[in-house]
Each structure stands twice: as structure tokens, then as C-alpha cells.
Scaffold this motif. Structure first.
Motif, short mmCIF file in Angstrom:
data_model
loop_
_atom_site.label_atom_id
_atom_site.label_comp_id
_atom_site.label_asym_id
_atom_site.label_seq_id
_atom_site.Cartn_x
_atom_site.Cartn_y
_atom_site.Cartn_z
N VAL A 6 -16.65 -5.12 -31.04
CA VAL A 6 -15.86 -3.98 -30.57
C VAL A 6 -16.72 -2.92 -29.88
CG1 VAL A 6 -14.38 -2.07 -31.29
CG2 VAL A 6 -14.03 -4.34 -32.24
N GLU A 7 -17.77 -2.47 -30.54
CA GLU A 7 -18.58 -1.39 -29.97
C GLU A 7 -19.22 -1.80 -28.65
OE1 GLU A 7 -18.55 1.78 -30.85
OE2 GLU A 7 -17.10 1.15 -32.37
N GLU A 8 -19.71 -3.03 -28.59
CA GLU A 8 -20.34 -3.52 -27.36
C GLU A 8 -19.31 -3.57 -26.22
OE1 GLU A 8 -23.57 -7.00 -26.33
OE2 GLU A 8 -21.98 -7.48 -27.75
N CYS A 9 -18.08 -3.98 -26.53
CA CYS A 9 -17.02 -4.02 -25.52
C CYS A 9 -16.68 -2.62 -25.03
CB CYS A 9 -15.76 -4.64 -26.10
SG CYS A 9 -15.78 -6.42 -26.13
N ILE A 10 -16.54 -1.69 -25.95
CA ILE A 10 -16.22 -0.31 -25.57
C ILE A 10 -17.30 0.26 -24.66
CG2 ILE A 10 -15.99 2.04 -26.46
CD1 ILE A 10 -14.53 0.80 -28.88
N GLU A 11 -18.56 0.05 -25.04
CA GLU A 11 -19.67 0.55 -24.21
C GLU A 11 -19.66 -0.08 -22.83
OE1 GLU A 11 -23.29 -0.04 -26.43
OE2 GLU A 11 -22.51 1.13 -28.12
N ALA A 12 -19.37 -1.38 -22.74
CA ALA A 12 -19.33 -2.07 -21.44
C ALA A 12 -18.20 -1.53 -20.57
CB ALA A 12 -19.18 -3.58 -21.64
N ILE A 13 -17.05 -1.28 -21.17
CA ILE A 13 -15.90 -0.75 -20.42
C ILE A 13 -16.21 0.65 -19.91
CG2 ILE A 13 -13.49 -0.01 -20.57
CD1 ILE A 13 -13.15 -2.35 -22.66
#
Length: 112
Positions: free
Chosen positions: A70-77
């Protein structure tokens, strides 16, 4: 598992897709939507008359990921879609109770 809904500016869709791809996220759904928040739309001129455009074009991206992604996805977005201007969008994260892949009947993490 979590579902990430991201509302972004339409011209940022390819950047977000590429950003998610670099962290190993290969599946997503993108839908053209309209909406407004603090941006509140704008006025335009048509045949000499002003009118208000309340709903602005956006893209809604939906992704289901494991909890540890989740956190990695949020940062990428955020990295891919931030312009620093009003209307950059929002990210919503919610719980997913169950996922089933129709073709194989695999469930949950095996299905995503």
C-alpha cells in the motif's frame, strides 16, 4: 488486501501507470470520470455567453494490492501525478474482504 482509488488529472494517467509498473503493479482499472473539489470548476465563453463548467474531467484509477504494497503504491501515485497545483486529486484506501479470479477460481492474494 486493500483497494486504492486514485483520482488524478487525465494527462497524468500514463505517468501513474509507468510509476506503478516500476514497483511491480501490473493490474489496474482506469475510468474517465468528472468531478470537483476545492478546484470548483471554471468559467468558459461560448458564443459570447459565459457559463460555468462545474465538473472537470478526471481519471479514477482502481488497484487492489497486498497490505504490504500500500505505502509503496501511494508514494508511486503521488510522485507520478503531483503537479503542485490545485486539482491534483485524491487517494482513497479501503479494505477488501475477498477477491476471486473468474478464470481459475483462485482467491484473495493469489487472485491479484
Amino acid at each position: 488486501m486493500k483497494k486504492i482509488d486514485a483520482i488524478v488529472k487525465p494527462f497524468k494517467l500514463d505517468d501513474v501507470r509507468e510509476g506503478l509498473s516500476t514497483i511491480g503493479i501490473t493490474g489496474m482499472t482506469a475510468t474517465e470520470v468528472k468531478g470537483f473539489g476545492r478546484q470548483k470548476g471554471h468559467t468558459e465563453l461560448y458564443r459570447g455567453a459565459e457559463y460555468v463548467v462545474d465538473f472537470l474531467p478526471k481519471v479514477k484509477i482502481e488497484i487492489v494490492v497486498r497490505d504490504d504494497q500500500v505505502e509503496e503504491c501511494i508514494e508511486a501515485i503521488i510522485k507520478a501525478s503531483r503537479t503542485g497545483k490545485i486539482g491534483d486529486g485524491k487517494i482513497f484506501v479501503s479494505d477488501v474482504a475477498r477477491v476471486v479470479r473468474i478464470r481459475t477460481s483462485e482467491e484473495n492474494e493469489e487472485a491479484i
